[in-house]
Enzyme design. Structure first.
Site, PDB file in Angstrom:
ATOM      1  N   SER A  43      40.010  42.785  41.970  1.00  0.00           N
ATOM      2  CA  SER A  43      39.609  43.391  40.705  1.00  0.00           C
ATOM      3  C   SER A  43      39.303  44.878  40.888  1.00  0.00           C
ATOM      4  O   SER A  43      40.186  45.642  41.284  1.00  0.00           O
ATOM      5  CB  SER A  43      38.425  42.618  40.118  1.00  0.00           C
ATOM      6  N   ASP A  71      44.350  35.368  33.131  1.00  0.00           N
ATOM      7  CA  ASP A  71      43.226  36.248  33.461  1.00  0.00           C
ATOM      8  C   ASP A  71      42.667  36.843  32.168  1.00  0.00           C
ATOM      9  O   ASP A  71      43.361  37.603  31.491  1.00  0.00           O
ATOM     10  CB  ASP A  71      43.720  37.359  34.387  1.00  0.00           C
ATOM     11  N   HIS A  79      41.060  34.924  36.477  1.00  0.00           N
ATOM     12  CA  HIS A  79      40.795  36.227  37.080  1.00  0.00           C
ATOM     13  C   HIS A  79      40.413  36.108  38.552  1.00  0.00           C
ATOM     14  O   HIS A  79      40.839  36.926  39.375  1.00  0.00           O
ATOM     15  CB  HIS A  79      39.670  36.936  36.311  1.00  0.00           C
TER      16      HIS A  79
END
Length: 248
Positions: free
Chosen positions: A105, A198, A228
């Site tokens: 991320s 996601d 995610h």
């Protein structure tokens, strides 16, 4: 190999907190895990990679950014640039030789910034739902104005009871660190993993990132039912296979 968090092995600027990390010694290049926003080195993916590294005799480093986990500092005092510098401190001070950066991320954004700053040290990149430039596309115009006016923004946290906090300092540093505006001068192998379910980072962001990277050695793997975090057993197995693929 360390069994408890350690501080960075060389002095840091007095204005910066000391960082906690776990280093598994082994064959290089050293795999360095970069957590996401408000995350720490105790996450599922970091620990799974560490177990694999120990079993495979591979060098592996996981650490906490300043203000996160076991590292010193206050979370709200940090910015994206600070956390980029924390990653560079780990590359420069905690390990030697080439590194493979694995960024999750926001860690995928820091991974890119670190590779641009240390092209001679970074051998390969593996991004997991990478979120470069999310201060741009991840906030509404109203939220951006709120951050600028009030200095901080709280959002409900889908992964924990406490709200997620974003500060003006973090947001402004992010805007100054955007990389998705043109070709990205990275020439090492890059692998990107992204779940198509996601809810936080649209998978099209990884498609665009793959287009902008200068290197021709880029592969994007989409996990159709992936979320995610990509922390299920099958996701972790995919991550380990992907890291293995870029190792010499």
């Amino acid at each position: 190999m360390t069994d408890a968090p350690r501080a960075a092995s060389a002095p840091r600027p007095q204005t910066r907190p000391r960082l906690a990390y776990h280093l598994t010694e082994g064959a290089g290049p050293t795999i360095v895990f970069l957590p996401g926003y408000a995350s720490d080195m105790e996450g599922t993916k970091a620990l799974a990679l560490e177990r694999w590294a120990k079993a495979s005799g591979r060098a592996f480093l996981r650490f906490d950014y300043a203000g996160c986990g076991a590292s010193e500092g206050k979370f709200e005092d940090q910015s994206l640039a600070d956390w980029r510098d924390d990653a560079l401190a780990m590359i420069d001070q905690a390990v030697t030789g080439p590194v493979v950066l694995v960024g999750s991320s926001m860690g995928g954004w820091i991974m890119l910034l670190a590779a641009l700053a240390r092209p001679d040290r970074v051998a390969a990149l593996v991004g997991i739902a990478p979120a470069p430039d999310f201060t741009d596309w991840g906030f509404s115009q109203d939220e951006k104005l709120y951050i600028l006016q009030h200095g901080r923004l709280e959002r409900p946290n889908p992964y924990g009871p406490a709200p997620t906090v974003y500060t003006r300092r973090f947001w402004q540093a992010g805007e100054a660190s955007r990389v998705m505006h043109g070709p990205i001068a990275i020439d090492c192998p890059v692998r990107l993993l992204h779940g198509q379910r996601d809810p936080d980072v649209p998978w099209a962001q990884s498609t665009r990132l793959a287009e902008l990277l200068r290197t021709g050695d880029v592969q994007l793997t989409l996990v159709k039912d992936g979320d995610h975090r990509l922390s299920r057993d099958a996701d972790l197995a995919l991550l380990i296979r992907t890291v293995e693929e870029v190792l010499p």
